[in-house]
Motif scaffolding. Structure first.
Motif, PDB file in Angstrom:
ATOM      1  N   TRP A 165       0.831  -1.201   0.000  1.00 25.14           N
ATOM      2  CA  TRP A 165       0.000   0.000   0.000  1.00 25.14           C
ATOM      3  C   TRP A 165       0.866   1.252   0.000  1.00 25.14           C
ATOM      4  CZ3 TRP A 165      -5.291  -0.141  -0.396  1.00 25.14           C
ATOM      5  CH2 TRP A 165      -5.884  -1.400  -0.234  1.00 25.14           C
ATOM      6  N   ARG A 166       0.512   2.190  -0.870  1.00 24.93           N
ATOM      7  CA  ARG A 166       1.225   3.469  -0.923  1.00 24.93           C
ATOM      8  C   ARG A 166       0.571   4.523  -0.037  1.00 24.93           C
ATOM      9  NH1 ARG A 166       1.221   4.674  -7.163  1.00 24.93           N
ATOM     10  NH2 ARG A 166      -0.753   3.546  -6.972  1.00 24.93           N
ATOM     11  N   HIS A 167      -0.706   4.316   0.258  1.00 21.10           N
ATOM     12  CA  HIS A 167      -1.436   5.304   1.059  1.00 21.10           C
ATOM     13  C   HIS A 167      -2.132   4.595   2.215  1.00 21.10           C
ATOM     14  CE1 HIS A 167      -0.689   8.169  -2.169  1.00 21.10           C
ATOM     15  NE2 HIS A 167      -1.108   7.254  -3.016  1.00 21.10           N
ATOM     16  N   PHE A 170      -4.187   6.533   4.884  1.00 23.01           N
ATOM     17  CA  PHE A 170      -5.286   7.398   4.454  1.00 23.01           C
ATOM     18  C   PHE A 170      -6.391   7.428   5.501  1.00 23.01           C
ATOM     19  CE2 PHE A 170      -9.488   7.852   2.471  1.00 23.01           C
ATOM     20  CZ  PHE A 170      -9.340   9.058   1.804  1.00 23.01           C
ATOM     21  N   ASP A 254      -6.313   2.134  -3.433  1.00 21.27           N
ATOM     22  CA  ASP A 254      -5.087   2.862  -3.100  1.00 21.27           C
ATOM     23  C   ASP A 254      -4.952   4.117  -3.951  1.00 21.27           C
ATOM     24  OD1 ASP A 254      -2.809   3.157  -1.585  1.00 21.27           O
ATOM     25  OD2 ASP A 254      -1.611   1.707  -2.690  1.00 21.27           O
ATOM     26  N   HIS A 257      -7.425   6.695  -2.828  1.00 18.28           N
ATOM     27  CA  HIS A 257      -6.948   7.342  -1.605  1.00 18.28           C
ATOM     28  C   HIS A 257      -5.873   8.380  -1.916  1.00 18.28           C
ATOM     29  CE1 HIS A 257      -8.344   3.853   1.229  1.00 18.28           C
ATOM     30  NE2 HIS A 257      -9.332   4.594   0.791  1.00 18.28           N
ATOM     31  N   GLY A 258      -5.040   8.073  -2.897  1.00 14.55           N
ATOM     32  CA  GLY A 258      -4.011   9.028  -3.292  1.00 14.55           C
ATOM     33  C   GLY A 258      -4.586  10.309  -3.868  1.00 14.55           C
TER      34      GLY A 258
END
Length: 685
Positions: A165-167, A170, A254, A257-258
Motif C-alpha cells: 500500500w502506498r497510502h 489514508f 489505493d 486514496h491518493g
C-alpha cells in the motif's frame, strides 16, 4: 450507574429527541437490553468484540510459517476433505480434515508447504448423515469461474509478495460525502465486462474531475449471477474475480486514496444466494446452519436465503466479514444493503409504514437489529473515520444514531422517499400542477437527529423495467435530438428539469448526496445485464462515455453543470450547514426559495411563465449570482446576465424586513451567494 439505569437513560435520550417514541418505551428498553445481551452472549463476557470479529484470520485457508492451515465450521458434517488440482479432485486421506473436540463443529487440517500452490483450484467435499456434496469454503478469499464449464471453484491465492500500500495511512476526510455510485463491470464503454484496472485507469480520473469525494462500489462480493447486480452474494470474503485480482481492487482503492477520495462498498448481509455449491445453502447438509429453518429462512421475493441473526456463529461470521474488508482492502465504510428486509420478518414487502406501530410489533427481528448495532460498533471502533449507510425504506427510528445514544449506530441513512417522489412528479403529474409546498416537504422531511443522504436517482431507477429521469422526461428524443445545434422542445424541457431537480435535491440534502455513474450527464437508455432474455448481451450493461466527451452533444453540457454544482457545494461546505429555512413558496407561480449556509436558492418550476421583479424575502446583504441552470454553458437559453449582483430592498411585510427583486426565467434555478463568497465565478468551469 447500573445497567438497568443506563438503559433507562438511553431510552430517555431517544424519547427526548422524538416524543412519539414515548408510547414505545418498553420496546426501546427491550431492544437496547437485547443489544447488550447479544454482545455479552457472543463474547461470553471475556473476549473483546474486535477480537471476536477476527474470525477470518482463524477460518479459511492461510499460509503459515510451517505450511498451510485450513479451518471450517460445519457442525452437521461427518467427514470433510479438501479436493482439488492437488488431489486430482478425489477424496485423498492426506487431505482429510479433523473435527476438533472443542469448537462447536469446527474442522481443521494443517499441510506442509509443498502440498498447495498459488493458483490451485479446490473445494470442500462434505459428508453428512445421508448425503455428500461439494462446497466452496465459507471464508474463501478467491473464487473463480471456468469460462467454458461455468463451474465455480475456490482458488489458492498466495502471491509471492503481498500488495504494498502506498497510502496505507489514508483517513477519510471529515466532511459530508458526495458519493459517486459505480458498478465496475459496466463502467466501460466496450460491450464486455470491465475490470478493476480499467476502472482505475479510465473512470477514476473522471470522478476526480467531477468533484465527488466518495466512491460507492457495487458488486464487490463474489456472486454467481452477474445480472443480480451483486446482490445475490455467494462468497462473502471474496472480491469478485470477474473484475480482476484482489490486488487489482486494492490498487483501485489505493489510487483513489491518493486522490483524496474515500471508497465505501455495498455490503450484503441482508440475505444470501440460495446456491448450495457456490453459496452457503445447505452447507453442511442442513438448511439451518447459517439460515432460519423452514419458510422463514427463504426470501421468496428475492429467491434467496435469510440469515439467522440470533445464532452466535452467524453473528461471528458477519462481524468478521465487516472487519475483513476494512483490514484486507482498506475500504472506508459500507452501504448496508436491504436493511428493511433484515429488520422485519415480512421484509417490508407490501408495507406502507404509515405509523410508529409499524416499527414496534412482533414482525421486527430484534436479533437483526442487535447484529447491526454490533456491526457498527466493530466498524467504528476499528476505523473511527469509516462511515456506514443504511438502506432502509421503512423509516425505522434510531438507525442513524450512535449505539452509545441508544441507536443502531449508522452514520447515515438514505432519504429513499426523495427519488420515489421525483418519479411520481415526472411520471404522473403535469408540470403545471407540481405542488411546491409538498415538494419542499418531501425534500426536507427527515429525522433531524439522524443524518441522511439524498439523491434523485440511484442504480435502482436505471434498471431495465424502469427509467432514469432524463429518459422518462425526454424519451425517444434522446436518440435524435441531443446535438447542441438541434433544438427540440422535449429535450429542452428534460435538460432544464434534469438540472433543477439535481440542484434542489443537493441543496436540500441533509448531510450527503449520491449520484449513480453516468446519470449526471443524462446517460441514455437503461441498464440490462447479460441474460438469456437478451441473448447474453452487454449492450446495455456499459457506460457510453463518448457521449459526454463530445462537446457537440448536450450530454457534455449536463456534465459541465453537474461539475459546477458539485464544486459550489464543496466551496460553500453546503451540506455542513444545518440552517435550511424556507423563504418563499408559491404554488400558482411554481416558485420555491430557501436559505442555507447564508446562500439563497431560488427555483421557478413554471413551464411557461417567467417573472420580472419577483420579490423573495431575504437577509439584508448583497448577493452575487454564482450559478444559473439556464446559462448557455449548461445548455440553457442564457436569459440571465452572469455574475450579476443583487441588493435587497426594504420590505416590512416579511420577517427579514428586506427582499430581493429578481428576474426568474421559466424552468430555471439560481444560486445567490453572499457577495464576499461569490468571487465572480458564476456559471464558469
Amino acid at each position: 450507574m447500573n445497567q438497568k439505569n443506563d438503559i433507562s437513560a438511553l431510552v430517555d435520550c431517544l424519547i427526548a429527541a422524538d416524543s412519539y417514541l414515548g408510547d414505545h418505551r418498553d420496546a426501546l428498553t427491550r431492544r437496547i437490553a437485547h443489544i447488550q445481551a447479544m454482545r455479552k452472549r457472543i463474547t461470553e463476557g471475556r473476549v473483546d468484540l474486535l477480537d471476536l470479529a477476527s474470525g477470518h484470520e482463524h477460518f479459511g485457508l492461510h499460509r503459515t510459517a510451517n505450511g498451510w492451515s485450513f479451518r471450517e465450521w460445519a457442525p452437521h458434517a461427518t467427514a470433510v476433505y479438501l479436493v482439488g488440482d492437488f488431489s486430482e479432485w478425489r477424496e485423498d486421506p492426506a487431505y482429510a480434515l479433523t473435527r476438533l473436540e472443542t469448537g462447536g463443529g469446527q474442522w481443521e487440517i494443517r499441510l506442509p508447504p509443498e502440498r498447495l500452490h498459488h493458483g490451485d483450484l479446490f473445494r470442500l467435499r462434505i459428508h453428512w448423515p445421508g448425503g455428500v456434496g461439494d462446497r466452496i469454503p465459507a471464508y474463501a478469499r478467491r473464487v473463480v469461474q471456468d469460462p467454458q464449464t461455468l463451474i465455480f471453484n475456490a482458488q489458492v491465492w498466495a502471491p509471492s509478495s503481498p500488495y504494498r500500500w502506498r497510502h496505507a495511512e489514508f483517513t477519510r476526510p471529515d466532511r459530508p460525502p458526495l458519493i459517486y455510485e459505480v458498478h465496475v463491470g459496466m463502467a466501460q464503454e466496450a460491450e464486455t465486462i470491465g475490470t478493476w484496472g480499467e476502472f482505475t485507469e479510465r473512470v477514476l480520473p473522471r470522478i476526480v474531475l467531477a468533484g465527488y469525494t466518495t466512491i460507492q462500489l457495487m458488486a464487490v462480493q463474489e456472486h454467481p449471477y452477474y445480472g443480480s447486480f451483486g446482490y445475490h452474494v455467494s462468497s462473502f470474503f471474496a472480491a469478485s474475480s470477474r473484475f480482476g485480482t484482489p490486488e487489482d481492487l486494492m490498487a483501485l482503492i489505493d489510487v483513489a486514496h491518493g486522490q483524496g477520495i474515500a471508497v465505501i462498498m455495498d455490503l450484503v448481509h441482508s440475505h444470501s444466494v440460495s446456491n448450495t455449491v457456490e453459496g452457503l445453502g445447505q452447507f453442511d447438509g442442513t438448511e439451518y446452519q447459517y439460515f432460519h429453518e423452514g419458510s422463514r429462512g427463504h426470501h421468496h421475493a428475492w429467491d434467496s436465503r435469510c440469515f439467522d441473526y440470533g445464532k452466535p456463529e452467524v453473528v461471528h461470521f458477519l462481524l468478521s466479514n465487516c472487519r475483513y474488508w476494512l483490514d484486507a482492502f482498506h475500504v472506508d465504510g459500507f452501504r448496508f444493503d436491504g436493511i428493511t428486509s433484515m429488520l422485519y420478518t415480512h421484509h417490508g414487502l407490501e408495507r406502507a409504514f404509515t405509523g410508529y406501530g409499524d416499527y414496534f410489533n412482533d414482525a421486527v427481528d430484534e436479533d437483526a437489529l442487535a447484529y447491526l448495532a454490533l456491526a457498527n460498533e466493530v466498524i467504528h471502533r476499528l476505523r473511527p473515520d469509516a462511515i456506514t449507510v443504511a438502506e432502509d425504506i421503512s423509516g425505522m427510528p434510531g438507525l442513524a444514531l450512535p449505539v452509545a445514544a441508544g441507536g443502531v449506530g449508522f452514520d447515515y441513512r438514505f432519504a429513499m422517499g426523495v427519488p420515489d417522489y421525483w418519479i411520481r412528479l415526472t411520471k404522473d403529474i403535469p408540470d403545471e400542477h407540481w405542488p411546491m409546498g409538498h415538494l419542499w416537504h418531501e425534500l426536507t422531511n427527515r429525522r433531524q437527529e439522524e443524518k441522511t443522504i439524498s439523491y434523485t436517482e440511484s442504480h435502482d431507477q436505471a434498471l431495465v423495467g424502469d427509467k432514469t429521469l432524463i429518459f422518462r422526461m425526454a424519451d425517444a428524443a434522446l436518440y435524435g435530438h441531443m446535438s447542441r445545434d438541434d433544438p427540440d422542445l422535449g429535450v429542452d424541457r428534460a435538460m432544464a428539469l434534469h438540472k433543477m431537480i439535481r440542484l434542489i435535491t443537493l441543496a436540500t440534502a441533509g448531510n450527503g448526496y449520491l449520484n449513480f455513474m453516468g446519470n449526471e450527464f443524462g446517460h441514455p437508455e437503461w441498464i440490462d445485464f447479460p441474460r438469456e432474455g437478451n441473448q447474453w448481451s452487454c449492450r446495455y450493461a456499459r457506460r457510453q462515455w463518448s457521449l459526454v466527451d463530445d462537446p457537440g452533444l448536450k450530454y457534455h453540457l449536463l456534465a459541465r453543470f453537474d461539475q459546477r454544482m458539485i464544486a459550489l457545494c464543496r466551496q460553500a461546505d453546503l451540506l455542513s450547514a444545518p440552517d435550511l429555512s424556507l423563504l418563499w413558496d408559491h404554488d400558482g407561480d411554481k416558485v420555491l426559495a430557501f436559505l442555507r449556509g447564508g446562500w439563497i436558492f431560488v427555483f421557478n418550476f413554471h413551464p411557461q411563465h417567467s417573472f420580472t421583479d419577483y420579490g423573495i424575502p431575504a437577509p439584508d446583504i448583497a448577493y452575487r449570482m454564482v450559478l444559473d441552470t439556464d446559462a448557455r454553458p449548461f445548455g440553457g437559453h442564457g436569459r440571465l446576465a452572469p455574475d450579476q449582483v443583487h441588493h435587497t430592498l426594504p420590505d416590512p411585510s416579511n420577517p427579514w424586513g428586506t427582499r430581493l427583486s429578481l428576474y426568474l426565467p421559466s424552468r430555471t434555478g439560481i444560486v445567490l451567494a453572499p457577495r464576499a463568497c461569490g468571487q465572480g465565478q458564476g456559471n464558469r468551469i
